[in-house]
Design a protein around this motif. Structure first.
Motif, PDB file in Angstrom:
ATOM      1  N   PRO A 376      15.285 -11.490  -3.208  1.00 50.05           N
ATOM      2  CA  PRO A 376      15.332 -11.010  -4.601  1.00 50.05           C
ATOM      3  C   PRO A 376      14.381 -11.782  -5.511  1.00 50.05           C
ATOM      4  N   GLU A 377      13.968 -12.972  -5.066  1.00 50.44           N
ATOM      5  CA  GLU A 377      13.087 -13.799  -5.893  1.00 50.44           C
ATOM      6  C   GLU A 377      11.618 -13.645  -5.507  1.00 50.44           C
ATOM      7  N   ALA A 378      11.339 -12.742  -4.585  1.00 46.95           N
ATOM      8  CA  ALA A 378       9.956 -12.606  -4.105  1.00 46.95           C
ATOM      9  C   ALA A 378       9.024 -12.340  -5.279  1.00 46.95           C
ATOM     10  N   ARG A 379       7.840 -12.943  -5.233  1.00 45.18           N
ATOM     11  CA  ARG A 379       6.845 -12.696  -6.283  1.00 45.18           C
ATOM     12  C   ARG A 379       6.104 -11.414  -5.949  1.00 45.18           C
ATOM     13  N   VAL A 380       5.916 -10.584  -6.973  1.00 48.51           N
ATOM     14  CA  VAL A 380       5.263  -9.291  -6.770  1.00 48.51           C
ATOM     15  C   VAL A 380       3.943  -9.278  -7.543  1.00 48.51           C
ATOM     16  N   PHE A 381       2.880  -8.876  -6.870  1.00 52.43           N
ATOM     17  CA  PHE A 381       1.569  -8.831  -7.512  1.00 52.43           C
ATOM     18  C   PHE A 381       1.357  -7.477  -8.184  1.00 52.43           C
ATOM     19  N   GLY A 382       1.132  -7.505  -9.479  1.00 56.14           N
ATOM     20  CA  GLY A 382       0.991  -6.265 -10.237  1.00 56.14           C
ATOM     21  C   GLY A 382      -0.464  -5.972 -10.562  1.00 56.14           C
ATOM     22  N   ASP A 383      -0.673  -4.924 -11.353  1.00 57.48           N
ATOM     23  CA  ASP A 383      -2.042  -4.512 -11.676  1.00 57.48           C
ATOM     24  C   ASP A 383      -2.101  -3.953 -13.099  1.00 57.48           C
ATOM     25  N   MET A 404      -8.187  -5.230 -12.546  1.00 50.98           N
ATOM     26  CA  MET A 404      -8.071  -3.977 -11.809  1.00 50.98           C
ATOM     27  C   MET A 404      -8.256  -4.216 -10.305  1.00 50.98           C
ATOM     28  N   GLY A 405      -7.266  -3.840  -9.548  1.00 51.78           N
ATOM     29  CA  GLY A 405      -7.363  -3.941  -8.095  1.00 51.78           C
ATOM     30  C   GLY A 405      -6.884  -5.246  -7.498  1.00 51.78           C
ATOM     31  N   ALA A 406      -6.621  -6.246  -8.351  1.00 55.22           N
ATOM     32  CA  ALA A 406      -6.272  -7.576  -7.834  1.00 55.22           C
ATOM     33  C   ALA A 406      -4.952  -7.584  -7.070  1.00 55.22           C
ATOM     34  N   SER A 407      -4.047  -6.654  -7.422  1.00 53.25           N
ATOM     35  CA  SER A 407      -2.708  -6.708  -6.804  1.00 53.25           C
ATOM     36  C   SER A 407      -2.786  -6.728  -5.282  1.00 53.25           C
ATOM     37  N   ILE A 408      -3.557  -5.805  -4.717  1.00 56.51           N
ATOM     38  CA  ILE A 408      -3.559  -5.683  -3.253  1.00 56.51           C
ATOM     39  C   ILE A 408      -4.223  -6.897  -2.620  1.00 56.51           C
ATOM     40  N   SER A 409      -5.380  -7.292  -3.116  1.00 53.89           N
ATOM     41  CA  SER A 409      -6.076  -8.436  -2.522  1.00 53.89           C
ATOM     42  C   SER A 409      -5.250  -9.711  -2.649  1.00 53.89           C
ATOM     43  N   MET A 410      -4.612  -9.896  -3.804  1.00 49.90           N
ATOM     44  CA  MET A 410      -3.811 -11.116  -3.971  1.00 49.90           C
ATOM     45  C   MET A 410      -2.622 -11.117  -3.020  1.00 49.90           C
ATOM     46  N   ALA A 411      -2.006  -9.947  -2.851  1.00 47.42           N
ATOM     47  CA  ALA A 411      -0.861  -9.879  -1.938  1.00 47.42           C
ATOM     48  C   ALA A 411      -1.297 -10.187  -0.509  1.00 47.42           C
ATOM     49  N   VAL A 412      -2.485  -9.705  -0.139  1.00 53.93           N
ATOM     50  CA  VAL A 412      -2.986  -9.997   1.201  1.00 53.93           C
ATOM     51  C   VAL A 412      -3.251 -11.501   1.330  1.00 53.93           C
ATOM     52  N   GLU A 419       3.339 -16.067   2.866  1.00 51.97           N
ATOM     53  CA  GLU A 419       4.353 -15.556   1.937  1.00 51.97           C
ATOM     54  C   GLU A 419       4.845 -14.198   2.427  1.00 51.97           C
ATOM     55  N   THR A 420       6.113 -14.067   2.746  1.00 45.89           N
ATOM     56  CA  THR A 420       6.645 -12.737   3.074  1.00 45.89           C
ATOM     57  C   THR A 420       7.991 -12.556   2.380  1.00 45.89           C
ATOM     58  N   PRO A 421       8.349 -11.358   1.978  1.00 39.97           N
ATOM     59  CA  PRO A 421       7.455 -10.207   1.970  1.00 39.97           C
ATOM     60  C   PRO A 421       6.427 -10.355   0.849  1.00 39.97           C
ATOM     61  N   SER A 422       5.280  -9.770   1.089  1.00 35.23           N
ATOM     62  CA  SER A 422       4.226  -9.838   0.091  1.00 35.23           C
ATOM     63  C   SER A 422       4.011  -8.419  -0.453  1.00 35.23           C
ATOM     64  N   VAL A 423       4.209  -8.265  -1.761  1.00 41.51           N
ATOM     65  CA  VAL A 423       4.236  -6.920  -2.328  1.00 41.51           C
ATOM     66  C   VAL A 423       3.172  -6.757  -3.418  1.00 41.51           C
ATOM     67  N   ALA A 424       2.463  -5.638  -3.360  1.00 41.78           N
ATOM     68  CA  ALA A 424       1.497  -5.291  -4.406  1.00 41.78           C
ATOM     69  C   ALA A 424       1.943  -3.996  -5.063  1.00 41.78           C
ATOM     70  N   VAL A 425       1.815  -3.922  -6.400  1.00 43.82           N
ATOM     71  CA  VAL A 425       2.108  -2.670  -7.107  1.00 43.82           C
ATOM     72  C   VAL A 425       0.847  -2.248  -7.849  1.00 43.82           C
ATOM     73  N   ILE A 426       0.426  -1.019  -7.602  1.00 46.82           N
ATOM     74  CA  ILE A 426      -0.830  -0.544  -8.207  1.00 46.82           C
ATOM     75  C   ILE A 426      -0.691   0.936  -8.555  1.00 46.82           C
ATOM     76  N   GLY A 427      -1.347   1.384  -9.624  1.00 44.32           N
ATOM     77  CA  GLY A 427      -1.288   2.792 -10.013  1.00 44.32           C
ATOM     78  C   GLY A 427      -2.321   3.616  -9.255  1.00 44.32           C
ATOM     79  N   ASP A 428      -2.210   4.913  -9.333  1.00 45.33           N
ATOM     80  CA  ASP A 428      -3.129   5.759  -8.566  1.00 45.33           C
ATOM     81  C   ASP A 428      -4.565   5.658  -9.059  1.00 45.33           C
TER      82      ASP A 428
END
Ligand code: SF4
Lengths: 548, 199
Positions: A376-383, A404-412, A419-428
């Protein structure tokens, strides 16, 4: 006066570009540049004479589209906000070497005070960096006039010209006097003799760089025609640019003594050192009013012949936008007493998700799934987008938002660090803008990263422009090499909550990369019927091709 | 109006209430009255239900600053009572404010309404209006903005004909009935402040 056009500053730029005979406009939405593109787009649609107005996948693509149009011999306008110029910087800096054929004007809207941006970088620095001219208007009419001038300059000097405005001017509405509308240009495609100029292999680029530097005296001379030294009395002067010029001009009407100060008025860069020298010879002390970085202040200060006040010595705050009040303070003018403010604690009214926005359902499902997998405390990378609003309390669902776009690269990156789970949130639209190459890397790295794509089918935050990735997201994801079993498309509505949580949970538990697409159209775009025609055409196509 | 100085109007409210369109009507009306006018708006993220505010400056001569200083505005038009309080200090001592009593409480920690009304009533020059009640009586759900504009018109150097012209043009595309309703709301607001009060 009453029959002139009423326009925002940024619209005046679009209007001037149309009147100056552009063949097309390209851009990526970003406050406060968006309305400039929309204005010219509307004019082009009205004209119906085969000109183009096209939102691009990102600012670099927009700039390259503009360069292609210029190569073909036509005038073109490219629009973006300041942080977008970072994305286009590769193209922009190189275009200084190739030069242009049809006039190319780059509208960049800076956002001092960060009304809706991640930083307050000053685009004038990037013009200087690329050795290119930059024009800086201070009123709505100047937005129009200087855009016209920028196209002429671009073709005379054969380089792209930046037009830099700031939020306050971009969103200032005033009357506009338009000139005669010119027909679209047609200089013809770049001639054969110049082909090597456009091919930036090192041998050509070295030659073109020398050429560009050789143009600098002409750039300065052209800029000098827009910059003025206004002699005055006394040894205390002011240097003014952009809104600093606008605010000072008005203060001088109210306080006539100010009108007598010697002043250096800047509307174009690079500034001729001879002009600076001539100004400094008249004063012992200068206050500099310019928006964002201390560009003029630094240059004047370096000459060491006068005491220079501004953002560097604390005469003005180091950050944030200028205001008439700051000018008054720095000039020692008395401020009037206003009405007494209420003695009541006024809480901030923060922007929030629209009622019924699908992003909320998506975030709720994501947070519950994270709890279910014991993180529940996992850090989530946003955009960057409407969904950034989830960073606020009480939702606090994303914990990093950089660009723009940093969420996915940062999560990777975080996943590669264990770090697991590693989550990225990005819009279409952000995904189309710069998430694609990052997802390619995610697929290749093969680590446990869950990419959540919030697909609302439009660029929600800037006013529901259609997304370039419209209805293509999962196909793109598959094309990037994410296995089909790890790609899910979900409908973020309360009724689907349990199923969505379960699907998210499965994605989080999967040891390799997985993608969850939450798709529901933005409420505002439904309300405005933005995609109605598109969807109807799709349905008709489907029926005729019997694909349903 | 005082010919030699620059006049300022501040408009405030919540995203979606129509602050910016009200500002545009004001801008147009002032321009048609032969004045120089500028409007400044700050939006972006604020479209998502955050605070929105706009300013309109006008004068008999040319203007170049779209922003009014704290303590320099003549008039505050607020579509929401809390958003009115936020900008009271923008007004000069003699300034007036027209405020809708209709709260938008959809936020964290909205103060008790009675405190807000009391604080507003304590400001000299404040004119509060129950837009919710008026809208019901006018049978026009979105009357609030026009009612406030009608009240504000009492403080502005724009004649009745120009107001009607600008409002009519604004709503023309939505049909004659909508236009009539808005003109009616404007008149209702205008009637709430009996004497024209120049500022
Ligand atoms: S504008 Fe659209 S995407 Fe943005 S919060 Fe509102 S409904 Fe959601």
């Amino acid at each position: 006066m009453a029959d002139s056009t009423l326009a925002l500053g940024v619209e005046a730029v679009g209007c001037a570009a149309f009147d100056a005979g552009i063949k097309g406009a390209f851009g990526y939405p970003g406050t406060p540049s968006t309305e400039g593109f929309e204005f010219v787009e509307a004019l082009i649609h009205q004209a119906g004479d085969g000109r183009a107005a096209q939102w691009a996948a990102n600012e670099k693509v927009a700039y390259d589209l503009g360069m292609g149009m210029s190569y073909a011999g036509h005038r073109t306008l490219v629009t973006m906000k300041h942080v977008g110029l970072n994305v286009a910087l590769d193209a922009y800096a190189n275009s200084a070497l190739t030069g242009v054929r049809g006039g190319l004007v780059l509208l960049v809207a800076d956002d001092p005070g960060m009304h809706s941006s991640q930083n307050e970088q000053d685009s004038r620095r990037l013009a200087e960096f690329a050795w290119l001219p930059c024009l800086e208007p201070s009123t709505v009419q100047e937005c129009y006039d200087l855009t016209f001038r920028a196209f002429e300059l671009s073709e005379t000097l054969q380089v792209p010209v930046m037009l830099r405005i700031v939020t306050r001017l971009a969103h200032c509405r005033a009357a506009l006097v338009r000139r005669e509308t010119l027909a679209p240009t047609g200089l013809g495609v770049a001639p054969k003799a110049s082909i090597q100029d456009w091919v930036l292999i090192p041998a050509n680029a070295r030659r073109r760089y020398v050429d560009l530097l050789a143009k600098q005296p002409r750039l300065k001379a052209e800029a000098a025609t827009l910059n003025h030294l206004v002699p005055g009395t006394g040894r205390r002067g002011v240097a003014l640019a952009g809104m600093g010029r606008a605010y000072f001009g008005q203060l001088a009407l109210e306080h006539p003594a100010l009108a007598a100060l010697p002043r250096l008025e800047i509307a174009a860069y690079p500034v001729d050192p001879a002009l600076e020298q001539a100004f400094l010879a008249q004063v012992d002390e200068v206050v500099v009013f310019e928006e964002d970085y201390p560009v003029i202040e630094e240059r004047l200060g370096l000459r060491g012949t006068a005491k220079v006040h501004g953002r560097l010595d604390g005469a003005l705050p180091r950050t944030g936008e200028l205001s008439p009040r700051l000018l008054k303070d720095a000039l020692g003018l008395k401020l009037p007493d206003g009405k007494a403010a209420a003695r009541l604690d006024l809480p901030i009214r923060a922007p929030r998700f629209c009622d019924g926005c699908g992003h909320v359902d998506a975030y709720e499902a994501m947070q519950e799934a994270l709890a279910k997998v014991g993180a529940p405390e996992a850090r989530v990378f946003g955009d960057i987008g409407c969904y950034t609003l989830a960073a606020q309390e009480p939702m606090a669902a994303i914990h990093a938002v950089v660009e723009m776009g940093a969420s996915i690269s940062m999560a990777v990156g975080a996943a590669l660090a264990g770090e697991t789970p590693s989550v990225a949130v990005i819009g279409d639209s952000t995904f189309g803008h710069s998430g694609l190459p990052a997802l390619l890397t995610a697929a290749d790295a093969g680590v446990n990263v869950t990419v959540v794509i919030l697909d609302n089918r439009v660029v929600g935050m800037t006013g529901q422009q259609p997304s370039q990735a419209l209805d293509q997201v999962e196909r793109m994801v598959l094309g990037m090499g994410i296995p089909e079993a790890q790609v899910q498309v979900l409908l973020p509505v309360p009724k689907q909550h349990e199923a969505n949580v379960a699907a998210m949970e499965a994605a989080l538990r999967h040891p390799g990369p997985s993608v969850v697409v939450f798709r529901r159209e933005c409420i505002q775009s439904i309300r405005r019927g933005v995609l109605k025609d598109h969807d109807r055409q799709e349905r008709e196509r489907c029926v005729s091709e019997a694909c349903s | 109006m005082n010919a030699s100085r620059i006049h300022g109007i501040v408009l405030s409210g919540v995203g979606g209430q129509g602050v910016l369109s009200l500002a545009q009507i004001l801008l147009e009306a002032l321009r048609r009255s032969g004045l120089h006018a500028l409007q400044s708006e700050i939006h972006g993220m604020s479209q998502r239900g955050g605070s929105v505010h706009a300013q309109v400056c006008y004068a008999e001569g040319p203007l170049s600053s779209p922003i009014i200083d704290e303590g320099c505005a003549d008039l505050l038009i607020a579509l929401e009572p809390l958003e009115a309080l936020r900008y009271v200090s923008m007004l000069r001592v003699s300034g007036a404010l027209v405020v809708s009593e209709e709260p938008q409480t959809d936020m964290e920690g909205y103060p008790p309404l009675d405190d807000i009304y009391a604080a507003l009533k304590a400001v000299p020059g404040a004119h509060l209006v129950d837009t919710e009640d008026l809208a019901r009586r006018l049978n026009h759900r979105q009357a609030g903005g026009m009612v406030l504009l009608g009240m504000a018109s009492r403080f502005l150097p724009v004649n009745d004909g120009i107001w009607r012209e600008v409002i009519t043009q604004r709503f023309e595309s939505k049909g004659a009935r909508v236009t009539e309703k808005n003109l009616e709301a404007f008149e209702a607001g205008r009637g709430l402040i009996k004497e024209p009060v120049g500022v």
